[in-house]
Design a protein around this motif. Structure first.
Motif, PDB file in Angstrom:
ATOM      1  N   PRO A 190      62.376  31.522  71.345  1.00  0.00           N
ATOM      2  CA  PRO A 190      60.932  31.664  71.097  1.00  0.00           C
ATOM      3  C   PRO A 190      60.349  32.979  71.600  1.00  0.00           C
ATOM      4  O   PRO A 190      59.316  33.422  71.101  1.00  0.00           O
ATOM      5  N   ARG A 191      60.991  33.614  72.581  1.00  0.00           N
ATOM      6  CA  ARG A 191      60.558  34.919  73.079  1.00  0.00           C
ATOM      7  C   ARG A 191      61.773  35.835  73.155  1.00  0.00           C
ATOM      8  O   ARG A 191      62.081  36.456  74.165  1.00  0.00           O
ATOM      9  N   GLY A 192      62.494  35.920  72.036  1.00  0.00           N
ATOM     10  CA  GLY A 192      63.810  36.540  72.017  1.00  0.00           C
ATOM     11  C   GLY A 192      63.881  37.991  72.434  1.00  0.00           C
ATOM     12  O   GLY A 192      64.884  38.440  72.973  1.00  0.00           O
ATOM     13  N   ASN A 193      62.835  38.794  72.196  1.00  0.00           N
ATOM     14  CA  ASN A 193      62.919  40.219  72.491  1.00  0.00           C
ATOM     15  C   ASN A 193      62.194  40.610  73.777  1.00  0.00           C
ATOM     16  O   ASN A 193      61.918  41.784  74.014  1.00  0.00           O
ATOM     17  N   THR A 194      61.878  39.644  74.608  1.00  0.00           N
ATOM     18  CA  THR A 194      61.135  39.936  75.834  1.00  0.00           C
ATOM     19  C   THR A 194      61.964  40.801  76.785  1.00  0.00           C
ATOM     20  O   THR A 194      63.132  40.503  77.060  1.00  0.00           O
ATOM     21  N   GLU A 195      61.330  41.854  77.320  1.00  0.00           N
ATOM     22  CA  GLU A 195      61.977  42.728  78.292  1.00  0.00           C
ATOM     23  C   GLU A 195      61.514  42.436  79.717  1.00  0.00           C
ATOM     24  O   GLU A 195      62.291  42.540  80.664  1.00  0.00           O
ATOM     25  N   PHE A 196      60.228  42.069  79.867  1.00  0.00           N
ATOM     26  CA  PHE A 196      59.652  41.865  81.194  1.00  0.00           C
ATOM     27  C   PHE A 196      59.096  40.445  81.283  1.00  0.00           C
ATOM     28  O   PHE A 196      58.193  40.069  80.536  1.00  0.00           O
ATOM     29  N   TRP A 197      59.665  39.670  82.222  1.00  0.00           N
ATOM     30  CA  TRP A 197      59.227  38.286  82.454  1.00  0.00           C
ATOM     31  C   TRP A 197      58.421  38.264  83.755  1.00  0.00           C
ATOM     32  O   TRP A 197      58.984  38.423  84.845  1.00  0.00           O
TER      33      TRP A 197
END
Length: 807
Positions: A190-197
């Motif tokens: 659902p948030r496949g390209n997230t770099e910063f969590w």
């Protein structure tokens, strides 16, 4: 063992002696096997492999539910109540997509981010590869700002340095401490390209309002709790909150589904349909090769009989057939694996970056152990079919007939009985695939020609992010937006410029609840799409104003609030009356929310191409500002050629402004998930259908040609007795027409059943679309009769004297 080796050598010699048969059989098997293996690779990656988390079957996706949205976002206060009151989850956390502006030595760069509650990764069962997870309470207001990096961000932006832990990074002007790096294998579709969590830190007005929804939940079920039990518990809590907060929670239900369903639910029918098409193609391939083997077996009757007469046991002869089938299928599987590997890479390469990010399970797709096992399985089934069919249909007890039979002159009853049946099966399966391809192709055409409510050509688009630290006030945002528009309007080739909080043809969402002054109200939630737009957006889009007027640029926060509604809203909430001059507000009709309807716009497609049009309200951007907005530019020249100038012009306004997603409206529409899925389905099933048509027609040609060769003496006698050539044509073409007719009849029944199964993939087309059925019937019928014409023509030219001396 020695006998097996000898039989293998003999089988290879037979293939070398018959290169035409060998190449044809191997090519047909390779096509069928490679298509099946490639599509199985996708099915395995998306549907069969478990999610990459510990005990993934216990993970569920938790959201609210509305009549308009079966899975609607959670509000933060509701999440806190759900987490506290539920009795079915061992843990529950939420997340929300959130872009950031990252300060880099090269300037400001937009990056993908996600805000999560502190236990999010513990709920998933994921531990950082480097550093630590978020502490309990680290997501609360006032806690230190911390961030976990994705592995790719760590490598790309920080060089994979271990010393990055503890380092500070500035995200949207806020210093944030890096506390960990996620594993390379971690994925969350659902948030496949997230770099910063980052941690959630609920601080904004939306985060703290129970009526503002933007969160998605992930939970882990307690042992012994089923999804249905969890759903019942959450629905009971939602009902209790509805009674407790009747204004904000009216009609707010609950949704609990397996996390895997959320991740792959949309692509499941498409992958299964394509896999089914590949399976049908493999069936045709096996039937075709079986037909070739049967014909070849007929020509080898004397050879088999001689070997039997010289002492070969039935077991040895059966073993020969099995070995020959295994040799063919081994070669076909080996080539099929190679072609499938290439096919999978090509298909993944066709996915856009954004689409691939939403399907991270496809990364690294290839010949894994599951695909190899499946290859062995279908190879074994095909080998059984290819090996045993000649044995079962040509009993070895009739070997002596092979010695006594004169040869080709007498028609083989085997082929005359079985061959036509195989061809009918091939034609019926080809008909099913052709209908499937036709329906999907027609759906794609209807999808790409759906009424958008605006002209999508010559439109360039991009998204802009203003740093919140520099543009904290509405006046600053409005001034920056006006400057951006003014600078862009002065560029050569630019005709007009518009701004919008959400671009058309993106998604139905970002909704609000409205109420109408002067109309009865019982606390219901009238949910509509909400968009903030500039005064020139509709003229830039060439959208049609039905009544009233557009916004003016002077209508800012100092002026009375105004609103434009779409045609769907006008018809639904103002039936039989003119909405112009009426007022709309929030559910409490607070004075600051009241806005006068000044115009009605023809429906603009806000959601995806295959979604319904929702009621929508459009507020002036100058009265409802946002730091993130999209720019739409109509050009008099090629839209892609203008994009670089747009980016450099906005950079000149402020180098700290983030710019992303530069593309044209046409490219945006063509690469949208709905368009891509329909297009790929149509092309792949259409490709399978074309191959199936070719194989089916070749199979019919083989049957008719063999029939003609077996009836040469009969045809010669007919012509010697005075039969005209037209009667010979009629004799052969009648047989072909009969077989084709039976294939089409069976195909119509099967195709309607198959199309009903894929009706969820069809858009604007019914499974029993008469035009498609008629067109496919005509195509298959004409192709089949053309294939039969060649042997019929050869039969009509037989010299009677030569035919009477035949053998």
């Amino acid at each position: 063992m020695n006998g097996t080796v000898q039989d293998t050598h003999y089988a290879l010699r037979q293939l070398r002696k018959n290169p035409g048969f060998a190449c044809t059989a191997v090519l047909i098997l390779t096509l069928g096997i490679s298509a099946s293996l490639a599509l199985f690779g996708f099915v395995d990656a998306a549907l069969l492999r478990p999610l990459p988390y510990p005990n993934p079957m216990r993970l569920v996706h938790v959201t609210e539910s509305l009549p308009l949205l079966p899975r609607a976002n959670l509000s933060y206060p509701d999440y806190l109540d759900w987490k506290k009151q539920n009795q079915v989850f061992s843990s529950m956390d939420v997340y929300i997509g959130n872009g950031f502006l990252l300060n880099t030595p090269a300037g400001t760069e937009p990056v993908s981010g996600t805000r999560v509650t502190d236990g999010f990764f513990r709920t998933l069962g994921v531990a950082p590869a480097l550093g630590r997870d978020f502490y309990a309470g680290e997501d609360r207001l006032g806690a230190p700002r911390t961030v976990l990096l994705s592995y790719s961000a760590w490598q790309k932006r920080f060089g994979g340095r271990k010393g990055v832990i503890g380092q500070s990074v500035t995200l949207s002007g806020i210093p944030t401490s890096i506390v960990g790096v996620l594993p390379e294998s971690f994925q969350f579709a659902p948030r496949g390209n997230t770099e910063f969590w980052t941690t959630l830190h609920p601080a904004g007005s939306c985060d703290l309002r129970r009526s503002c929804h933007g969160l998605d939940g992930v939970a882990r079920l307690k042992d012994g709790v089923t999804v249905q039990m969890a759903l019942a518990n959450m629905q009971a809590i939602a009902k209790q909150l509805e009674m407790q907060y009747p204004d904000s929670n009216r009609g707010q239900g609950a949704s609990v589904v397996a996390l895997s369903e959320v991740i792959v639910g949309d692509v499941r029918p498409i992958f299964l349909t394509l896999f089914g098409g590949a399976g049908l193609l493999l069936l045709i391939a096996c039937v075709n090769v079986s037909s070739l083997l049967l014909v070849r077996t007929q020509s080898r009757r004397r050879e088999i009989a001689v070997r039997g007469a010289l002492g070969a046991s039935p077991a040895r002869l059966i073993g020969q057939f099995i070995i020959e089938g295994l040799v063919l299928i081994t070669i076909g599987c080996a080539l099929g694996l190679a072609v499938a590997s290439v096919f999978m890479r090509v298909l993944v390469g066709l996915l856009s970056k954004d689409l691939l990010a939403s399907m991270p399970y496809l990364q690294g797709l290839g010949l894994n152990p599951h695909v190899l096992v499946f290859a062995v399985a279908i190879g074994a089934l095909a080998a059984v079919l290819l090996s045993l069919t000649p044995i079962l249909r040509s009993p070895l007890s009739r070997m002596q007939e092979g010695l006594a039979e004169g040869g080709r002159g007498s028609a083989g009853t085997l082929w005359r009985r079985l061959g036509p049946n195989l061809v009918v099966i091939e034609l019926a399966v080809a008909f099913v695939l052709l209908v499937g391809g036709g329906l999907l192709g027609k759906s794609l055409y209807r999808l790409l020609h759906v009424e958008l409510g605006f002209q999508s050509d010559h439109l360039a688009t991009l998204q802009v992010g203003l740093p919140e630290t520099s543009y904290a006030k509405d006046e600053q945002i409005v001034a920056a937006a006006r400057q951006i528009v003014s600078r862009i309007e002065s560029l050569p080739g630019v005709m007009s410029v518009g701004l919008s909080s959400v671009l058309p043809v993106s998604f139905n969402g970002n909704t609000t609840w409205i109420r109408f002054v002067g109309k009865p109200y019982s606390g219901e939630h009238n949910e509509v799409n909400e968009r903030e737009i500039s005064s020139a957006l509709f003229t830039t889009l060439h959208a049609k104003l039905l009544r009233g007027r557009y916004f003016s640029d002077a209508e800012d926060a100092s002026k009375p609030r105004v609103v434009i509604i779409n045609e769907t809203l006008a018809k639904k909430y103002f039936p039989g009356e003119d909405p112009i001059g009426k007022k709309i507000g929030d559910t409490s009709l607070s004075p600051t929310s009241l806005a006068e309807v000044i115009g009605i716009i023809e429906d603009v497609k806000d959601g995806s191409l295959d979604s319904e049009t929702w009621p929508a309200v459009y507020y002036p951007f100058n009265q409802s500002t946002d730091n993130y907005f999209s720019v739409v530019v109509r050009t008099s020249q090629s839209a892609p050629s203008v994009l670089p100038a747009l980016v450099s012009t906005i950079r000149q306004v402020d180098s700290a402004i983030g710019i992303m997603d530069e593309t044209t409206m046409g490219q945006r529409i063509d690469s949208s998930p709905s368009a891509y899925m329909h297009r790929s389905s149509a092309w792949l099933v259409g490709g399978f259908a074309a191959l199936a048509l070719l194989l089916g027609v070749v199979g019919l040609y083989g049957v008719i040609a063999y029939s003609v060769s077996q009836r040469t003496r009969e045809i010669g006698v007919r012509m010697a007795l005075g039969a005209p050539r037209a009667s010979v044509y009629q004799l052969i073409m009648k047989e072909a027409a009969w077989l084709t007719g039976m294939g089409i009849a069976a195909g119509i029944v099967c195709s309607i059943a198959a199309a009903t199964l894929i009706r969820g993939l069809l858009f604007g087309v019914r499974p029993w679309d008469v035009a498609t059925l008629v067109a496919v019937s005509a195509l298959l019928g004409i192709s089949a009769l053309l294939a039969a014409y060649l042997p019929a023509r050869r039969a009509a030219r037989v010299d009677p004297m030569v035919a009477l001396r035949y053998e």
